[in-house]
Structure formats: structure tokens, C-alpha cells
Design an enzyme around this catalytic site. Structure first.
Site, PDB file in Angstrom:
ATOM      1  N   HIS A   1       6.883   1.553 -23.273  1.00 39.21           N
ATOM      2  CA  HIS A   1       7.338   0.383 -22.497  1.00 39.21           C
ATOM      3  C   HIS A   1       8.258   0.827 -21.374  1.00 39.21           C
ATOM      4  CE1 HIS A   1       8.228  -4.068 -22.293  1.00 39.21           C
ATOM      5  NE2 HIS A   1       9.069  -3.544 -21.400  1.00 39.21           N
TER       6      HIS A   1
ATOM      7  N   HIS B   1       9.097   0.269 -16.792  1.00 36.04           N
ATOM      8  CA  HIS B   1       8.860  -0.453 -15.531  1.00 36.04           C
ATOM      9  C   HIS B   1       8.960   0.552 -14.387  1.00 36.04           C
ATOM     10  CE1 HIS B   1       9.012  -4.595 -17.168  1.00 36.04           C
ATOM     11  NE2 HIS B   1       9.676  -3.970 -18.126  1.00 36.04           N
TER      12      HIS B   1
ATOM     13  N   GLN C   1       6.093 -11.119 -13.911  1.00 34.42           N
ATOM     14  CA  GLN C   1       7.555 -11.132 -14.120  1.00 34.42           C
ATOM     15  C   GLN C   1       8.159 -12.531 -13.996  1.00 34.42           C
ATOM     16  OE1 GLN C   1      10.446  -8.313 -14.277  1.00 34.42           O
ATOM     17  NE2 GLN C   1      10.873 -10.310 -15.188  1.00 34.42           N
TER      18      GLN C   1
ATOM     19  N   HIS D   1       5.990  -9.072 -22.967  1.00 31.24           N
ATOM     20  CA  HIS D   1       7.414  -9.297 -23.175  1.00 31.24           C
ATOM     21  C   HIS D   1       7.501 -10.611 -23.935  1.00 31.24           C
ATOM     22  CE1 HIS D   1       7.728  -6.375 -19.964  1.00 31.24           C
ATOM     23  NE2 HIS D   1       9.038  -6.365 -20.045  1.00 31.24           N
TER      24      HIS D   1
ATOM     25  N   GLU E   1      12.244 -12.203 -25.416  1.00 27.91           N
ATOM     26  CA  GLU E   1      13.364 -11.319 -25.070  1.00 27.91           C
ATOM     27  C   GLU E   1      14.548 -12.220 -24.726  1.00 27.91           C
ATOM     28  OE1 GLU E   1      12.849  -8.684 -21.744  1.00 27.91           O
ATOM     29  OE2 GLU E   1      14.665  -7.548 -22.216  1.00 27.91           O
TER      30      GLU E   1
ATOM     31  N   ASP F   1      12.012   1.232 -21.423  1.00 27.80           N
ATOM     32  CA  ASP F   1      12.081   0.030 -20.588  1.00 27.80           C
ATOM     33  C   ASP F   1      12.541   0.325 -19.163  1.00 27.80           C
ATOM     34  OD1 ASP F   1      11.713  -2.625 -20.016  1.00 27.80           O
ATOM     35  OD2 ASP F   1      13.378  -3.369 -21.182  1.00 27.80           O
TER      36      ASP F   1
END
Ligand code: FE2
Length: 432
Positions: A58, A60, A153, A211, A214, A310
Site C-alpha cells: 500500500h 501512494h 481520492q 481504502h 480509514e 502508505d
């Protein structure tokens, strides 16, 4: 037989010692004691740990190394991070993202990472991040496996063009369907987004990595919906829930119902310990919640759990150095996974478990596996986590692609040794 590479006298993650590993044509050709054969290159592991590479399930990569552009996250919250990312998106070019991502991949390789699953934001009509990371995926393929997740997102329903952009990005070659149900406008929209996105994955034969929940909201119910849709659509084993932090705050009775539903769905679980201990519980006074999902309970239920990193130096997290042992170290502490078995399992959570979640083929140290390995300055997996051990040698397809000098300090103390090797401190009773 002549081999390309032989690693002599390795300790394996399963505890076997004194093992030689021979590689030929990019694959592991022999794993046994005392291999007597020629090789173009021989590496003496000196009894240290040789592992398959670290796996980051995971990340970005479109945001990494952007720290401070255009400003810093002052509150430290997830929501300010998302707002800040929204300010950065319009001012970064494809070349900017490619350059930062390639630099990050250099670092990742040097830290023994062999594969990364990166989410890529598709809430941008130019699909700048998608174009950039598809190019990066191609460029790094010889030395790093990069999987891409189409990540809305700003919410696949909340953002006006995300549904269309998500399909476009999958058509362009993005591998996996992502989502963010807790960021949709309502709980109902969140649930509908999970259903919608899982149906897209089922139609296209793709994996899902969402996701999911969260948040610190104990009443969030998107994990339940993700499990339900996974089972309904027959996607068992192909769906991962990332973060799942709301589970930390949920009522115990409800969780006793939820975990069996997750097991039924074969959901994979991806906590991100560094970022979640930083972002969650920000609205609490004291006591402050930790916000990591229920790792020991999910592990005990038999679910596959892999720790992700992440973020590294981006709007959400200003630290990090592509060190999956740092991630395991934090996950171990926050989850209080302190038994010998649990600590060793934390090493699996940044290696084999995450390889399974990503569906990587030929991962491992058995004959016929890809000859991808890392030699660590540590005697076993627990020591590797304790030390966040130096990656002495990184091997891809039987070729050395990165090396580091061992971490050894020179001492100038009267009557004491002239150097300290931190890997020589394990008590003999622990195999040191
Ligand atoms: Fe994430």
C-alpha cells in the site's frame, strides 16, 4: 552445473541455517547445504538472514517526496492531507511525478523492496498521475514490480467525473479497482460506492483494494459492505481492505460478528502502521485511540494481513525512508505483538503475506522461485525488525542490484573493543 550466483551460508526466515542458494537464469536452482559448483558470483552470507524481498502492498507513489509543496499539513489530519493534495494536483506535471517516483523507486530498491502496490489518484480529468505512473511502471519493471490501483481520492460519487475517469484509467492499463467509501457524502453513498466498484472489478476480472473505513468512527460500516459484496460477487481472495481503522473504535460485540464475515469473504487486510498511528485519534483528548485495526484478532481469524507503508514525505506523512522493517516495527508495537511467534509474524507481514495479497508469482526461496532476495545484517527475522537491519545485498533475477556497507561503529574507549556490530547482540539463548 555452472550457476550465475551462489549465496553461501545463509540463514533462512524459517530458521534453517548454513544454507546455500544457487541461482540460474533468473530463478532459484538449488537450496541446500554445501553446494559444490562454480558460479559467476559467490556471496558469503556469513550466517546472516537471506529473505525474499520486502513487499509494500500500500503506497501512494503519485504523492511521494512532495513534502512542503505547496505547503505543509499543519493539523496533521487525514482531511487536511486530502485538501493539501488537492492543492498540489493542479500544479504538478507528469514529468514532476515521474521524476519523484523514479527517485523513490531507487530508494525502495536500496532498502530491499521488490514489489509495490501504489494507489494512483484518478480524480483529475487529465489523469496526470495515471499517465506518469504507467510510464514509471514500465521503466522500473526490470528491477521492481509495480501494481497500480485506480484510486478515486475525492470519492467515486462525490467527485463529478471520477466514475468516468476510473474506467478510463482501467482502460489505460491500471491493474486494480480502488475506492474510499468513508469519504463519500453519506453512509449510503459509501455503501453504494463499494457495490459499484466491486461490480466493475467482477465484470473486468480485476482485484479490488479499497481504502475502507480509514476513520475513528465506530459506526462506520463499509468493511461489512466490502465483505458482503466480495462474497455476493464471488471475489473471495481478490479483495483487500486497506486501513480498516474504524475497527479499532467499534463495539466488541459488533466486531465479533464482522470478523467472521470478513473470513467468509477471504478479505485481505492491509494496515498501515506508520501513517495510522500518526493520523488517527486526532480528535480525541486523552486517552487517545491508536487507530490501528485489530491486527491480532484478524490474524488469529486466519485472514492474510500485510503491512503497508502508505506514505513517504507527502501531504499525509513527512517521515519515512522506504523501510518496511520500520513499518513492521511500528505495527508490532501498536498491535502489542510481542511474543516470539508474533514478532516473527510481523516479518511475514512485510514479506510473504503481502506477496500473497498482491498475487505475486514465483515469490519465495524454493527451487523454481524468482531469484529475488535480500541479505540482511541480522541473524533472524526478529533481529531484522529490532535493528531495522542494513540491507547488505539486494538481488533481482539472480543479479546484484544494490549493496550497502554493514552498519559497524568504531569505538575509541579505553579497555573496550574497537568496534560495535549491532547484529552481534542477540543472546545465545535466542540463537545469537
Ligand atoms: Fe493510502
Amino acid at each position: 552445473m555452472n550457476f550465475d550466483l551462489i549465496i553461501k551460508n545463509a540463514t533462512l526466515p524459517n530458521g534453517q541455517i548454513g544454507i546455500d542458494i544457487a541461482c540460474k537464469d533468473g530463478l532459484i536452482a538449488a537450496v541446500e547445504r554445501d553446494i559444490k559448483a562454480e558460479a559467476k558470483e559467490v556471496i558469503d552470507a556469513k550466517g546472516q538472514l537471506v529473505s525474499p524481498p520486502f513487499i509494500d502492498p500500500h503506497f501512494h507513489m503519485d504523492a511521494t517526496l512532495s513534502l512542503g509543496t505547496p505547503r505543509l499539513n499543519v493539523s496533521g489530519t487525514l482531511l487536511e492531507g486530502i485538501a493539501l493534495w488537492g492543492e498540489l494536483k493542479p500544479v504538478q506535471s507528469i514529468d514532476d511525478i515521474v521524476e519523484r517516483a523514479l527517485r523513490y523507486c531507487d530508494l525502495a530498491v536500496s532498502m530491499g523492496i521488490g514489489a509495490i502496490r501504489s494507489h494512483v489518484d484518478i480524480c483529475d480529468d487529465e489523469l496526470t498521475g495515471v499517465q506518469a505512473l504507467l510510464e514509471v511502471r514500465k521503466q522500473v519493471a526490470p528491477y521492481l514490480d509495480l501494481q497500480l490501483v485506480a484510486f478515486p481520492q475525492d470519492g467515486v460519487f462525490r467527485d463529478p467525473t471520477a466514475q468516468e475517469n476510473l474506467i478510463r484509467s482501467l482502460d489505460m492499463g491500471v491493474d486494480i479497482v480502488g475506492g474510499i467509501p468513508h469519504f463519500e457524502r453519506t453512509m449510503q453513498d459509501g455503501a453504494a460506492s463499494v457495490k459499484h466498484l466491486c461490480e466493475i472489478a467482477a465484470e473486468r476480472g480485476l482485484m479490488v483494494d479499497m481504502h475502507c473505513d480509514e476513520s475513528d468512527d465506530p459506526l462506520s460500516r463499509h468493511v461489512e459492505t466490502l465483505a458482503y459484496e466480495t462474497t455476493r460477487l464471488g471475489l473471495q481472495g481478490r479483495v483487500a481492505g486497506s486501513h480498516l481503522t474504524s475497527m479499532h473504535s467499534m463495539d466488541n460485540y459488533y466486531v465479533s460478528k464482522l470478523i467472521p464475515l470478513m473470513v467468509e469473504a477471504g478479505l485481505h487486510v492491509i494496515p498501515n502502521p506508520l501513517i495510522n498511528i500518526m493520523l488517527q485519534g486526532r480528535h480525541d483528548s486523552y486517552p487517545k485511540r491508536r487507530g490501528q485495526t485489530r491486527v491480532p484478532e484478524l490474524k488469529a481469524a486466519g485472514l492474510t494481513v500485510g503491512f503497508g507503508s502508505d506514505c513517504v514525505m507527502d501531504p499525509w506523512y513527512s517521515l519515512g525512508k522506504a523501510d518496511m522493517l520500520d513499518v513492521a516495527h511500528m505495527g508490532l508495537h501498536v498491535g502489542q505483538l510481542s511474543s516470539r511467534a508474533d514478532m516473527a509474524w510481523c516479518f511475514d507481514a512485510v514479506t510473504s503475506n503481502s506477496a500473497q495479497i498482491m498475487g505475486l508469482e514465483g515469490y519465495g526461496l524454493e527451487i523454481g522461485c524468482k531469484a529475488n532476495m535480500v541479505l540482511l545484517q541480522a541473524k533472524d527475522p526478529i533481529e531484522a525488525i529490532r535493528l531495522r537491519a542494513t540491507r547488505l545485498t539486494v538481488i533481482r533475477a539472480g543479479q546484484v542490484i544494490a549493496t550497502s556497507q554493514p552498519s559497524i561503529s568504531a569505538l575509541r574507549l579505553p579497555g573496550r573493543p574497537d568496534s560495535v556490530d549491532p547484529s552481534q547482540y542477540a543472546p545465545a539463548s535466542m540463537g545469537g
